[in-house]
Design an enzyme around this catalytic site. Structure first.
Site, PDB file in Angstrom:
ATOM      1  N   ALA A 104       8.040  -0.282   0.613  1.00 48.92           N
ATOM      2  CA  ALA A 104       7.840  -0.320  -0.837  1.00 48.92           C
ATOM      3  C   ALA A 104       8.921   0.520  -1.522  1.00 48.92           C
ATOM      4  CB  ALA A 104       6.463   0.222  -1.194  1.00 48.92           C
ATOM      5  N   LYS A 105       8.978   0.435  -2.812  1.00 47.77           N
ATOM      6  CA  LYS A 105       9.837   1.326  -3.618  1.00 47.77           C
ATOM      7  C   LYS A 105       9.348   1.230  -5.052  1.00 47.77           C
ATOM      8  CE  LYS A 105      13.437   3.989  -2.902  1.00 47.77           C
ATOM      9  NZ  LYS A 105      13.698   4.714  -1.630  1.00 47.77           N
ATOM     10  N   GLY A 106       9.635   2.257  -5.841  1.00 51.01           N
ATOM     11  CA  GLY A 106       9.221   2.211  -7.236  1.00 51.01           C
ATOM     12  C   GLY A 106      10.016   3.202  -8.049  1.00 51.01           C
TER      13      GLY A 106
END
Ligand code: NAD
Length: 412
Positions: A104-106
């Site tokens: 994931a990444k954000g």
């Protein structure tokens, strides 16, 4: 100038791995598509009463091998495309190191330097509350990245816990120790970069003792890598931050002490250089530890280092990569070189789940063991399949995700 975006780079690396592994077009479709992509509006009440709107992102690229895992970045230039690319890289990284996670990444498109401490807290809490339905210790576990640190993780953990009605330390990693953080997490990515540097030099028959190093980026990764490398007996000859580079400092400790008190790298005895000059220094090791696209078709020809260890995510474009390969430079790819951070984040999550905390030695020994295993697998695959270390690392990571897809099957 480069025309490639971080997503172009990541997709081109994935395409190479899929081709070399002999995977099908159906598998390419599955592997090249992010599972869940969320964009949120994050309103912030500034200290002067004005309200400003910021864009927030969270991408869960894969959940096939476990909950998704990845950092939260505060930087004015981030966008959805780049966030997808970085979430994809996290997926291959977790699979390469055999962690039971997807990727994931954000982040938020904001310059944290423009925020007061309480504005930063309000923005972090509102962002957390906007992405709250899709995160959780068994769903998606954020961590610090560029522009965020343990204080942001403390606010995220608190916001999530207040909404749950009880403390949920395992919802984020990279927390302060007293809130369920792990010993060794702060330095973990830099420690892993140092392990990678040592192993890469040995693979090239260069004695690490006294080997020279230049580091682009003097943040959480660059600084701790410099400390670990200096402790191993290597010589850090230059470092840089967003304002440019310096050389001629007595030690990393002295430079850091100066940085903390003066907020610049101009310690006594140092000389200035541009970031471009730093990349082109005649050193044994170059460590890009800042942002994506530092080594491009334009900057790569001047690189004189024998080994490049990618502390940053996606610092080398495919054009830059091709130039380095032609020159015979050994590149330790990001998904291997900077995996120390997510490995110790995994230890933190395990400790939070068990409510049983390890001592610093246990963290160090286990980090070294996982990284060395991944290193050997990459080296062996590169040799047996006659591919670069980057191709080998992607083949291992992508291959494991593809296998998990096959075994789980397609619902319904
Ligand atoms: P950070 O915000 O702590 O530090 C970034 C550093 O890069 C700062 O010194 C900044 O001044 C410098 N910088 C920014 N733009 C630059 C430029 N154009 N030229 C030179 N220096 C520049 O961020 P970080 O956590 O150290 O992350 C750095 C890189 O490592 C990112 O690519 C990140 O995704 C990656 N990474 C971080 C972790 C982690 O645990 N923090 C783990 C894996 C990978």
């Amino acid at each position: 100038m480069t025309t490639e975006s971080a997503l172009d780079t990541a997709l081109s690396q994935l395409r190479t791995a899929v081709t070399k592994l002999g995977l099908s077009e159906n598998e390419w479709q599955t592997l090249s598509t992010p599972r869940r992509v969320l964009e949120v509006a994050v309103p912030l009440r500034r200290d002067n009463g004005n309200v400003e709107m910021y864009k927030g992102f969270r991408v869960q690229y894969s959940t096939t091998r476990g909950p998704s895992k990845g950092g939260v970045r505060f930087h004015p230039d981030i966008n959805m495309e780049e966030t997808i690319a970085l979430a994809m890289l996290m997926t291959w990284k977790c699979a390469l190191t055999n962690l039971p996670y997807g990727g994931a990444k954000g982040g938020i498109a904001v310059d944290p330097a423009t925020l007061s401490l309480v504005e930063n807290e309000r923005l972090t809490r509102r962002y957390t509350s906007e992405i709250l339905p899709i995160i959780g210790p068994d769903r998606d576990i954020p961590a610090p990245d560029v522009g965020t640190d343990e204080k942001n993780m403390a606010w995220m953990m608190d916001t999530y816990s207040v909404n749950a009605g009880f403390s949920v330390p395992g919802v984020v990693t990279g927390k302060p120790i007293v809130l369920g953080g792990s010993l060794g997490r702060t330095s973990a990515t830099g420690d892993g970069v140092a392990i990678s540097t040592r192993e890469a030099l040995l693979a090239r028959n260069i004695n690490p003792l006294g080997a020279t190093v230049a580091i682009q980026g003097f943040g959480k990764v660059g600084y701790w890598a410099a400390v670990a490398l200096e402790n191993m007996g290597l010589k850090i000859v230059a470092v840089s931050d967003v304002h440019g580079g310096v050389t001629g400092f007595a030690s990393i400790k002295e430079l850091w002490d100066h940085f903390l008190t003066h907020n610049n790298l101009d310690a006594p005895g140092t000389e200035r250089m541009t970031n471009e000059e730093l990349l082109h220094l005649d050193v044994d090791v170059l460590i890009p530890a800042a942002l994506a696209d530092a080594i491009t078709g334009h900057s790569a020809p001047g690189i004189r280092a024998k080994v490049v260890v990618e502390g940053a995510n996606a610092p080398t474009t495919p054009e830059g990569d091709a130039v380095l390969n032609d020159k015979g430079v050994l590149v330790v790819p990001d998904i291997l070189a900077n995996s120390g951070g997510v490995i110790v984040s995994y230890f933190e999550w395990v400790q939070d789940k068990q409510n049983y905390f390890w001592d610093a030695d246990e963290v160090k020994v286990n980090l070294n063991q996982i990284m060395m295993r991944a290193f050997r697998e990459v080296e062996e695959t590169a040799t047996s399949r006659k591919v670069t270390w980057r191709e080998a690392a992607h083949m291992l990571g992508v291959g494991r995700v593809a296998e998990a897809h096959r075994l789980r099957g397609l619902y319904p």
